[in-house]
Design a protein around this motif. Structure first.
Motif, PDB file in Angstrom:
ATOM      1  N   SER A 260      34.517 -14.017  -4.944  1.00  0.00           N
ATOM      2  CA  SER A 260      35.802 -15.063  -5.364  1.00  0.00           C
ATOM      3  C   SER A 260      35.050 -15.782  -6.567  1.00  0.00           C
ATOM      4  CB  SER A 260      35.824 -16.294  -4.230  1.00  0.00           C
ATOM      5  OG  SER A 260      37.186 -17.142  -4.371  1.00  0.00           O
ATOM      6  N   LYS A 266      36.536 -23.201  -5.311  1.00  0.00           N
ATOM      7  CA  LYS A 266      35.979 -22.146  -3.910  1.00  0.00           C
ATOM      8  C   LYS A 266      34.816 -22.756  -3.163  1.00  0.00           C
ATOM      9  CE  LYS A 266      38.884 -19.648  -5.173  1.00  0.00           C
ATOM     10  NZ  LYS A 266      39.739 -18.817  -4.680  1.00  0.00           N
ATOM     11  N   LEU A 337      34.775 -17.390   3.337  1.00  0.00           N
ATOM     12  CA  LEU A 337      35.885 -18.115   2.655  1.00  0.00           C
ATOM     13  C   LEU A 337      35.622 -19.457   3.002  1.00  0.00           C
ATOM     14  CD1 LEU A 337      36.789 -17.168  -0.450  1.00  0.00           C
ATOM     15  CD2 LEU A 337      39.530 -17.269   1.773  1.00  0.00           C
ATOM     16  N   SER A 339      36.733 -21.732   0.641  1.00  0.00           N
ATOM     17  CA  SER A 339      37.214 -22.809  -0.332  1.00  0.00           C
ATOM     18  C   SER A 339      37.959 -23.835   0.610  1.00  0.00           C
ATOM     19  CB  SER A 339      38.655 -21.853  -0.836  1.00  0.00           C
ATOM     20  OG  SER A 339      38.483 -20.548  -1.095  1.00  0.00           O
ATOM     21  N   GLU A 342      43.715 -22.620  -0.574  1.00  0.00           N
ATOM     22  CA  GLU A 342      43.800 -21.604  -0.761  1.00  0.00           C
ATOM     23  C   GLU A 342      45.434 -21.305  -1.139  1.00  0.00           C
ATOM     24  OE1 GLU A 342      42.342 -18.641  -2.268  1.00  0.00           O
ATOM     25  OE2 GLU A 342      40.302 -19.618  -2.332  1.00  0.00           O
TER      26      GLU A 342
END
Length: 432
Positions: A260, A266, A337, A339, A342
């Protein structure tokens, strides 16, 4: 007396020179207008003759802003490319791509080819002696080009339409990918926030319909803007597996993968914390691979990558091509991921498509996209993330279960389905 006469002649010559300059500029403007009118007439004739030949039911015609194609494709660009690829293969759909006018030989051009069969309609003024107003004239005439093309709907796939396409008289549909700037306003400057707010209000006002890429994003839109729920439609994005690069030189050792742009939203820092925790306890001996461009307010995160006790085993690859990205996904022990927010989370599906187990934060759209094929953690809990990584690395049966669930999830979320649902929204908007 002679001086007076000389001065008068000089002023007369200056006036005549200015008049000639103005005349030359007017001639240039007239030539630009004539070129534009000629292109409009050709377009209108092509539209009429095409629809006459294809009666009684001519294809549904979609005009689309292809601004994302003017730079290397990233998230929104790939979203647009996949939808266009699917729709362009349908015999009942015509797609017209609108780009920036080609004013000079140095004008920006497409960085990625459009899908087969999609024409790029733009005013081509190259090779002319242009007045300084040429660009503005071409931009102001773009709406006439949309009208001449006979589009049934105009699509803004990236939140807004450029000013040259706004309010062309055709129903407008917009895709909203996330509301990061609403959820995390502290990440943007005041002027940027004000501009985004103004543009979004215009989008909300002008839209015949909005497409959101997840139900979580739809909820955010309805919560933040005065919009009738019937005008906002969720269409989950899809996934298409892409080919891998044969080079494996950088991925021979086990590794945890992050893909990313590096920016505060993030939340890469929590993954760095979890990785350092695993290494300090001797619970993981592999590397941490970070693939992504450096974004805003990321200085401290980059410093941590470089100064970590385990920095020798942390690699930042910056932007990578899709073949290389495929290789990174397919070789990873786990994809993470972390984050905080999103709008959709496409890398979740990308990793699943290469049989890589996924861990992501239990927030926003990610549980909606990942379903039961993902392990989740609270975005501020590095210790929980470290435990999740160990679960996958140390438990092969669990890994196999997650891989199989991921395959099923990928089979459900296809671009063919997404394009069909997108077309349905557009046809409904055009019929109002």
């Amino acid at each position: 007396m002679r001086a007076l006469v000389s001065g008068a002649l000089h002023r007369a010559r200056q006036g005549a020179g200015r008049a000639r300059a103005i005349f030359r500029e007017l001639v240039r403007i007239a030539r630009v207008v004539a070129r534009i009118l000629s292109q409009l007439a050709t377009t209108a004739w092509r539209t009429v003759s095409s629809r006459w030949r294809r009666r009684p039911e001519p294809p549904f015609r979609i005009g689309v802003d292809v601004s994302p194609y003017y730079e290397p494709l990233t998230g929104v660009g790939w979203y647009l490319h996949e939808i266009l690829t699917e729709l362009s293969a349908r015999p009942d759909v015509d797609i017209i791509a609108y780009g920036e006018a080609a004013v000079t030989d140095g004008s920006p051009g497409l960085q990625v080819e459009l899908p087969t069969g999609i024409p790029l309609h733009q005013f081509d003024l190259r090779g002319m002696q242009l007045p300084w107003l040429a660009g503005r004239i071409a931009a102001a005439s773009q709406r006439l080009l949309v009208y001449a093309d006979g589009c049934d709907v105009l699509w803004g796939p990236n939140y807004f339409l450029p000013r040259r396409l706004e309010r062309s008289g055709k129903p407008e549909v917009f895709t909203i990918h996330d509301l990061t700037w609403k959820r995390f306003p502290e990440l943007l400057q005041k002027e940027t926030l004000e501009a985004l707010e103004k543009k979004m209000q215009r989008t909300i006002h002008d839209a015949a319909a909005l497409i959101t890429v997840s139900e979580a994003t739809r909820h955010d839109v309805l919560e933040n803007f005065d919009l009738a729920p019937s005008r906002a439609h969720t269409v989950l994005s899809g996934i298409r597996r892409f080919d891998s690069s044969p080079d494996t030189s950088r991925t021979q050792r086990p590794y945890i993968l992050f893909v990313s742009t590096i920016e505060p939203r993030k939340n890469l820092d929590v993954l760095i914390d979890a990785y350092e925790l695993l290494r300090s306890r001797g619970e993981y001996q592999g590397r941490l691979l970070v693939a992504g461009r450096v974004g805003w307010k990321s200085e401290e995160t980059i410093r941590r990558l470089r100064t970590s006790r385990w920095s020798a085993d942390i690699t930042h690859l910056d932007y990578v091509t899709r073949p290389e990205l495929a290789r990174l996904y397919s070789g990873a022990d786990v994809f993470v991921l972390p984050s905080r927010y999103e709008g959709f989370g496409l890398p979740i599906l990308e990793a699943m498509s290469f049989d890589t187990p996924v861990i992501c934060a239990d927030v926003s759209s990610m549980p909606e996209v990942g379903g039961d094929a993902v392990l989740y953690f609270q975005p501020d809990d590095a210790a929980e993330l470290a435990r999740r990584i160990r679960e996958i690395v140390d438990d092969p049966p669990l890994r196999a279960v997650l891989v199989e669930r991921g395959r099923k999830r990928v089979a459900e979320l296809t671009w063919t389905r997404a394009a069909e649902e997108t077309l349905r929204v557009m046809k409904k908007a055009a019929s109002r």
